[in-house]
Enzyme design. Sequence first.
Site, PDB file in Angstrom:
ATOM      1  CB  CYS A 132      -1.061   0.229   1.328  1.00  0.00           C
ATOM      2  SG  CYS A 132      -2.323   1.221   0.680  1.00  0.00           S
ATOM      3  CG  HIS A 243      -3.508  -3.429   2.760  1.00  0.00           C
ATOM      4  ND1 HIS A 243      -2.663  -3.087   3.477  1.00  0.00           N
ATOM      5  CD2 HIS A 243      -4.335  -2.809   1.841  1.00  0.00           C
ATOM      6  CE1 HIS A 243      -3.003  -2.059   3.585  1.00  0.00           C
ATOM      7  NE2 HIS A 243      -3.427  -1.297   2.801  1.00  0.00           N
ATOM      8  CD  GLU A 245      -1.984  -6.063   5.080  1.00  0.00           C
ATOM      9  OE1 GLU A 245      -1.153  -6.212   4.102  1.00  0.00           O
ATOM     10  OE2 GLU A 245      -2.106  -5.037   5.949  1.00  0.00           O
TER      11      GLU A 245
END
Length: 316
Positions: A132, A243, A245
């Site tokens: 990001c 993202h 994660e």
Amino acid sequence: MLSLLVFACFCAVFVTDALPLGPSDTPVNDRPIIGVLTQEVVDEDMLRFGKTYIPASYVKYLESAGCRVMPIRLKQTLVEYENIFKTINGMMFIGGAADLQTSDYARAAKAFFRLAVEANDAGDYFPIWGTCMGFQLLTVLVAGQNLLTNTTAENLALPLNFTDEAPTSRMFEDFSSELMKALSQEDVTGNFHHYGVSEKTFRGNDKLDQFYSILSTNIAVNDVEFVSTIEGRKYPFYGVQWHPEVNRFQWNPNLNFPHSKNAVRVSSLLAEFFVNEARKNMHQFSGPGEEAAALIYNYTPVYVGNISGYEQSYFF
Ligand SMILES: *[C@@H]1O[C@H](CO)[C@@H](O)[C@H](O)[C@H]1NC(C)=O
Ligand SMILES: *[C@@H]1O[C@H](CO)[C@@H](O)[C@H](O)[C@H]1NC(C)=O
Ligand SMILES: *[C@@H]1O[C@H](CO)[C@@H](O)[C@H](O)[C@H]1NC(C)=O
């Protein structure tokens, strides 16, 4: 004299232990450490816990793939950053909010980026991953200017629109064709951004175009096609505007975090990919005491699920 000798012996053992030779005699570091820059807290609700932070989701993401994390504080001297660089095996620039050119975060990232370029040029393999804002930073650091424009995709889960370069990329090398198909059809990538680099701007900038391959793009809410996944053509530098994660480590029900089986797999494989890159780096601490003192295990994450989109965060 004696203590020096003992230390030298201990050091040698430490070195051997950390660097076993792989089957092909290529040295492999099976105890990699990834550096993560802390970020300034901007959210008032979080300020009471500390001035800088690292969301625990990024730490878990990295740890899940078999590495350890070293938090790296802002506002250190260049010499301090150079010394840290010699001890870590890779670097992750995480998401957040900071000025990409003038903040302490940008200054620290720039220092590590320069060190990583120099190291790789000298045959010292050093990978960097940007997520990001970290992705955006990777474009600023190469272009030497901020090329971000409105590419709003806030709280939007999307598939990736792969380019022709994706199938032969390093990043997706270990992805099965089924998983690549899922990535290109299912909403497995979480987007939480207002700005990005448009595909047109990226390809139109010689520095960016020569430095990175574009592996995927997406269409923003304002119909602009933005670059969503990149990898360095020559350098082991990787960036995702989305993202990975959150797929495994963030659960706020108001946010579109992809948690499907394929979403989890994508997240796991990319974490493993990056940590495998870090295994190719042999930097190390001068001893186990120095190493232990630097790791994130010295800190305890705090519950922030009721005041942020994260579940837990480390504060420094
Ligand atoms: C994918 O990219 C191509 C080429 O840039 C574009 O024509 C197409 O509209 C994109 N599709 C989606 C779903 O984003
Ligand atoms: C970006 O574009 C979207 C969609 O057109 C718009 O709603 C939003 O206000 C714009 N954001 C900025 C910061 O210009
Ligand atoms: C959030 O949760 C923590 C821990 O349960 C609690 O101490 C804190 O007061 C809560 N904050 C808000 C704003 O609800």
